[in-house]
Design a protein around this motif. Structure first.
Motif, mmCIF file in Angstrom:
data_model
loop_
_atom_site.group_PDB
_atom_site.id
_atom_site.type_symbol
_atom_site.label_atom_id
_atom_site.label_comp_id
_atom_site.label_asym_id
_atom_site.label_seq_id
_atom_site.Cartn_x
_atom_site.Cartn_y
_atom_site.Cartn_z
ATOM 1 N N CYS A 36 0.827 -1.196 0.000
ATOM 2 C CA CYS A 36 0.000 0.000 0.000
ATOM 3 C C CYS A 36 0.869 1.256 0.000
ATOM 4 O O CYS A 36 1.820 1.360 0.769
ATOM 5 N N GLU A 38 0.009 4.140 0.959
ATOM 6 C CA GLU A 38 -0.283 4.982 2.109
ATOM 7 C C GLU A 38 0.381 4.457 3.376
ATOM 8 O O GLU A 38 1.107 5.177 4.032
ATOM 9 N N CYS A 39 0.106 3.220 3.726
ATOM 10 C CA CYS A 39 0.571 2.715 5.016
ATOM 11 C C CYS A 39 1.696 1.690 4.853
ATOM 12 O O CYS A 39 2.335 1.324 5.832
ATOM 13 N N ILE A 41 1.649 -1.488 4.129
ATOM 14 C CA ILE A 41 1.417 -2.910 4.391
ATOM 15 C C ILE A 41 1.253 -3.651 3.068
ATOM 16 O O ILE A 41 0.933 -3.048 2.042
ATOM 17 N N CYS A 57 -4.262 -0.543 0.183
ATOM 18 C CA CYS A 57 -4.996 -1.579 0.901
ATOM 19 C C CYS A 57 -6.455 -1.136 1.046
ATOM 20 O O CYS A 57 -6.785 0.022 0.779
ATOM 21 N N CYS A 60 -7.043 2.029 3.360
ATOM 22 C CA CYS A 60 -6.604 3.311 2.800
ATOM 23 C C CYS A 60 -7.463 3.690 1.603
ATOM 24 O O CYS A 60 -7.795 4.859 1.423
#
Ligand SMILES: [Zn+2]
Length: 74
Positions: A36, A38-39, A41, A57, A60
């Protein structure tokens, strides 16, 4: 486990998270990314297969879509 071990383990986890996020950003242009943006993961393969060139993900993606709606107000 003593305090030093514990501190080291935490530092390693932080580093790994930072690296994952970096990697996700770094491969942003690649169609083969699997983290992802953004984060950081890992995006499950099923999701990547279902959505071509999926960059986020589920969490997000939903958050971004909510934000997009919010900003699109007249
Ligand atoms: Zn995410």
């Amino acid at each position: 486990m003593d305090v030093v071990d514990q501190a080291q383990r935490l530092a390693e986890q932080d580093l790994e998270r930072a690296l994952n996020k970096n990697k996700a950003n770094f491969v942003g242009q690649d169609v083969d990314f699997n983290h992802c943006l953004e984060c950081g993961i890992e995006i499950p393969k099923a999701r990547r297969d279902a959505i071509h060139s999926c960059k986020h993900c589920v969490d997000c993606q939903e958050r971004l879509e909510r934000q997009a709606k919010h900003y699109r107000k007249p």
